[in-house]
Design a protein around this motif. Structure first.
Motif, PDB file in Angstrom:
ATOM      1  N   ARG A  77       0.235  18.784   0.829  1.00  0.00           N
ATOM      2  CA  ARG A  77      -1.027  18.416   0.162  1.00  0.00           C
ATOM      3  C   ARG A  77      -0.784  17.158  -0.660  1.00  0.00           C
ATOM      4  O   ARG A  77      -0.940  17.145  -1.872  1.00  0.00           O
ATOM      5  CB  ARG A  77      -1.525  19.572  -0.736  1.00  0.00           C
ATOM      6  N   ASN A  78      -0.405  16.081   0.069  1.00  0.00           N
ATOM      7  CA  ASN A  78      -0.042  14.835  -0.632  1.00  0.00           C
ATOM      8  C   ASN A  78      -1.175  13.807  -0.676  1.00  0.00           C
ATOM      9  O   ASN A  78      -0.950  12.633  -0.934  1.00  0.00           O
ATOM     10  CB  ASN A  78       1.263  14.258  -0.068  1.00  0.00           C
ATOM     11  N   ILE A  79      -2.383  14.254  -0.450  1.00  0.00           N
ATOM     12  CA  ILE A  79      -3.698  13.621  -0.717  1.00  0.00           C
ATOM     13  C   ILE A  79      -4.055  12.301  -0.040  1.00  0.00           C
ATOM     14  O   ILE A  79      -5.235  11.938  -0.009  1.00  0.00           O
ATOM     15  CB  ILE A  79      -4.007  13.486  -2.233  1.00  0.00           C
ATOM     16  N   ALA A  82       6.443   8.080  -2.179  1.00  0.00           N
ATOM     17  CA  ALA A  82       7.183   8.784  -1.126  1.00  0.00           C
ATOM     18  C   ALA A  82       6.356   9.931  -0.541  1.00  0.00           C
ATOM     19  O   ALA A  82       5.511  10.512  -1.224  1.00  0.00           O
ATOM     20  CB  ALA A  82       8.493   9.325  -1.697  1.00  0.00           C
ATOM     21  N   THR A  83       6.644  10.254   0.729  1.00  0.00           N
ATOM     22  CA  THR A  83       5.918  11.311   1.444  1.00  0.00           C
ATOM     23  C   THR A  83       5.903  12.626   0.670  1.00  0.00           C
ATOM     24  O   THR A  83       4.874  13.280   0.567  1.00  0.00           O
ATOM     25  CB  THR A  83       6.563  11.522   2.832  1.00  0.00           C
ATOM     26  N   ASP A  84       7.052  13.012   0.140  1.00  0.00           N
ATOM     27  CA  ASP A  84       7.156  14.240  -0.652  1.00  0.00           C
ATOM     28  C   ASP A  84       6.874  13.918  -2.123  1.00  0.00           C
ATOM     29  O   ASP A  84       7.656  13.205  -2.768  1.00  0.00           O
ATOM     30  CB  ASP A  84       8.567  14.821  -0.504  1.00  0.00           C
ATOM     31  N   GLY A 119       0.836  -1.200   0.000  1.00  0.00           N
ATOM     32  CA  GLY A 119       0.000   0.000   0.000  1.00  0.00           C
ATOM     33  C   GLY A 119       0.870   1.248   0.000  1.00  0.00           C
ATOM     34  O   GLY A 119       0.606   2.215  -0.728  1.00  0.00           O
ATOM     35  N   ARG A 120       1.941   1.236   0.807  1.00  0.00           N
ATOM     36  CA  ARG A 120       2.881   2.361   0.841  1.00  0.00           C
ATOM     37  C   ARG A 120       3.556   2.536  -0.525  1.00  0.00           C
ATOM     38  O   ARG A 120       3.873   3.650  -0.937  1.00  0.00           O
ATOM     39  CB  ARG A 120       3.948   2.143   1.922  1.00  0.00           C
ATOM     40  N   LYS A 121       3.801   1.415  -1.206  1.00  0.00           N
ATOM     41  CA  LYS A 121       4.408   1.475  -2.538  1.00  0.00           C
ATOM     42  C   LYS A 121       3.459   2.127  -3.542  1.00  0.00           C
ATOM     43  O   LYS A 121       3.870   2.937  -4.370  1.00  0.00           O
ATOM     44  CB  LYS A 121       4.705   0.055  -3.011  1.00  0.00           C
TER      45      LYS A 121
END
Ligand code: DAT
Ligand code: MG
Length: 151
Positions: A113-115, A92-94, A86-88
């Motif tokens: 604002r990375n949704i 990345a955070t930024d 899921g993280r993939k």
């Protein structure tokens, strides 16, 4: 299959930008199972609980104001390896550093604002699911496509 569950949330920017179906589709078509979903406006106090790990960071207050500024689509997704994968899918955070093809890479530009949010490990997944959902809100139905996803 070694089933696990993760907490995924579309933040107010993703909801306001009309990206719910786009984001849900990426988890759904992968073969993960939707176990819970609801649209909620979290209070600031609730947002602070959700992001408690970040309370020493300079952006903590703005982040919690933002999360509680409008509807959030809270979800639980289940599947083999869903926490890490899921993280993939999220990237990345930024978003400036997220690969194209990831949700943040394709759909967001700045870190504030990375949704989307996704649990970062088994412990936080457990805690976040418990914070956002009551046990009776978690779907226990069998999904028949599972035997085709896992063989
Ligand atoms: P992630 O959401 O990828 O798990 P995180 O847990 O480190 O990232 O931070 C939570 C959120 O806080 C992140 O999605 C956006 C915001 N954030 C993180 N770093 C930031 C920064 N340097 N400036 C502003 N907002 C930031
Ligand atoms: Mg995080």
């Amino acid at each position: 299959a070694e089933m696990e569950r993760t907490f995924i949330a579309i933040k107010p920017d993703g909801v306001q930008r009309g990206l719910i179906s786009e984001i849900v589709a990426r988890f759904e078509r992968k073969g993960f199972k939707l176990v819970a979903i609801k649209l909620v406006v979290p209070s600031k106090d609730f947002a602070q609980k959700h992001y408690h790990d970040l309370k020493e960071r300079p952006f903590f207050n703005g982040l919690c104001d933002f999360l509680s500024s409008g509807p959030v689509l809270a979800m639980v997704w289940e599947g083999e390896g869903v926490i890490k994968y899921g993280r993939k899918l999220i990237g990345a955070t930024d978003p400036q550093k997220s690969e194209p093809g990831t949700i943040r890479g394709d759909l967001a530009v700045v870190v504030g604002r990375n949704i989307i949010h996704g649990s970062d490990g088994p412990e936080t997944a457990k805690d976040e699911i418990k914070l956002w959902f009551k046990p009776e809100e978690l779907n226990t139905c069998t999904i028949n496509s599972e035997k085709w996803v896992y063989g």
